[in-house]
Design a protein around this motif. Structure first.
Motif, short mmCIF file in Angstrom:
data_model
loop_
_atom_site.label_atom_id
_atom_site.label_comp_id
_atom_site.label_asym_id
_atom_site.label_seq_id
_atom_site.Cartn_x
_atom_site.Cartn_y
_atom_site.Cartn_z
N ALA A 247 0.63 -1.17 0.13
CA ALA A 247 -0.08 0.45 -0.35
C ALA A 247 0.79 1.39 0.04
O ALA A 247 0.61 1.80 -0.40
CB ALA A 247 -0.81 0.56 1.44
N VAL A 248 1.92 1.18 0.62
CA VAL A 248 2.60 2.37 0.85
C VAL A 248 3.27 2.97 -0.74
O VAL A 248 3.86 3.70 -1.02
CB VAL A 248 4.24 2.30 1.89
N GLU A 249 4.25 1.47 -1.01
CA GLU A 249 4.70 1.56 -2.88
C GLU A 249 3.39 2.10 -3.87
O GLU A 249 4.14 2.77 -4.96
CB GLU A 249 4.54 0.19 -3.26
N GLU A 250 1.91 1.94 -3.99
CA GLU A 250 0.69 2.12 -3.97
C GLU A 250 -0.11 3.58 -3.90
O GLU A 250 0.13 4.03 -5.18
CB GLU A 250 -0.59 1.34 -4.30
N LEU B 178 -8.79 -1.59 4.99
CA LEU B 178 -9.89 -0.88 4.72
C LEU B 178 -9.41 0.84 4.27
O LEU B 178 -10.14 1.49 3.45
CB LEU B 178 -10.47 -0.44 5.78
N HIS B 179 -7.97 0.96 4.70
CA HIS B 179 -7.49 2.40 4.68
C HIS B 179 -7.51 3.21 2.70
O HIS B 179 -6.94 4.03 2.29
CB HIS B 179 -6.85 2.92 5.60
N ARG B 180 -6.73 1.15 2.67
CA ARG B 180 -6.79 1.13 0.94
C ARG B 180 -7.60 1.67 0.53
O ARG B 180 -7.31 1.86 -0.76
CB ARG B 180 -5.49 -0.29 1.01
N ALA B 181 -8.75 0.81 0.43
CA ALA B 181 -10.00 0.60 -0.32
C ALA B 181 -10.25 2.30 -0.08
O ALA B 181 -10.75 2.49 -1.47
CB ALA B 181 -10.41 -1.08 0.59
N GLU B 182 -10.51 2.78 1.10
CA GLU B 182 -11.17 4.09 0.91
C GLU B 182 -10.00 4.62 -0.09
O GLU B 182 -10.82 5.58 -0.04
CB GLU B 182 -11.01 4.74 2.47
N ARG C 18 -8.43 4.15 -2.81
CA ARG C 18 -8.43 4.15 -4.02
C ARG C 18 -9.70 4.21 -4.50
O ARG C 18 -10.24 5.16 -5.42
CB ARG C 18 -8.88 2.17 -4.32
N ARG C 19 -11.17 4.11 -3.64
CA ARG C 19 -12.49 4.47 -4.01
C ARG C 19 -12.17 6.12 -3.73
O ARG C 19 -12.65 6.59 -4.74
CB ARG C 19 -13.46 4.66 -2.79
N ASN C 20 -11.89 7.15 -2.73
CA ASN C 20 -11.30 8.37 -3.03
C ASN C 20 -10.90 8.40 -4.42
O ASN C 20 -11.04 9.93 -5.37
CB ASN C 20 -10.56 9.35 -1.87
N ALA C 21 -10.14 8.17 -5.20
CA ALA C 21 -8.85 8.62 -5.80
C ALA C 21 -9.77 8.27 -7.37
O ALA C 21 -10.13 8.86 -8.70
CB ALA C 21 -7.68 7.31 -6.32
#
Length: 182
Positions: free
Chosen positions: A50-53, A119-123, A125-128
């Motif tokens: 997730a950090v790399e993304e 959850l933070h990663r999915a949020e 992505r959704r925001n992006a």
């Protein structure tokens, strides 16, 4: 009278003993430690991915790494007791002393951290995705004819017949940090 014979009694007792042994064996510290080490490896891998993304905020990453380090440190302290219990008798004694319960607590903490990362990663992505689908604010094209005292400027004046459409172009510089149009 009751229809019980020695074979039924033996198989019933044997089944219960096997069932109890399976439950106790799953609670052994060595099993719990292996599971905890695996969940920590996977959680750290998910965080790194997730950090790399670039999907997580720096504050959240720092907090998650701090919490993972805390779980890792406590696991290292408990691993001494786990690996010192070599025989089954010693492992059963450690179960009675609460080692398996402490390892289960750490396992639960690591799973909670991993769930928060997901959850933070999915949020993020959704925001992006939402920010990409939002159109940038487009100012209406103003076509004003030149006044009798000025000369027409080709960059600012387009005759009404030639103005056909305005196509908004999505750029990230028109979005605020929260993903909303500026």
């Amino acid at each position: 009278m009751f229809g019980f014979d020695a074979f039924d009694l033996f198989t019933g007792i044997f089944g219960i003993v096997v069932w109890v042994y399976a439950i106790i064996e799953r609670q052994l510290p060595s099993r719990k430690m292996d599971s905890l080490e695996e969940i920590l490896k996977r959680t750290e891998a998910v965080l790194q991915c997730a950090v790399e993304e670039g999907l997580l905020e720096a504050d959240f990453v720092g907090e998650a790494r701090s919490r993972l380090q805390s779980v890792n440190n406590r696991m290292e302290n408990l691993s001494v007791r786990t690996h010192a219990a070599i025989s089954m008798r010693e492992q059963y004694m450690e179960v009675c002393k609460g080692l398996s319960c402490k390892l289960s607590t750490l396992h639960s903490e690591a799973k909670t951290i991993r769930a928060e990362i997901y959850l933070h990663r999915a949020e993020s992505r959704r925001n992006a995705e939402q920010s990409v689908s939002l159109p940038c604010p487009v100012l209406p094209a103003v076509a004003s004819p030149p006044s009798e005292h000025s000369e027409p400027d080709a960059a600012s004046y387009v005759p009404a017949g030639r103005l056909t459409s305005v196509v908004p172009v999505m750029t990230t510089d028109c979005l605020r940090a929260d993903g909303q149009p500026s």
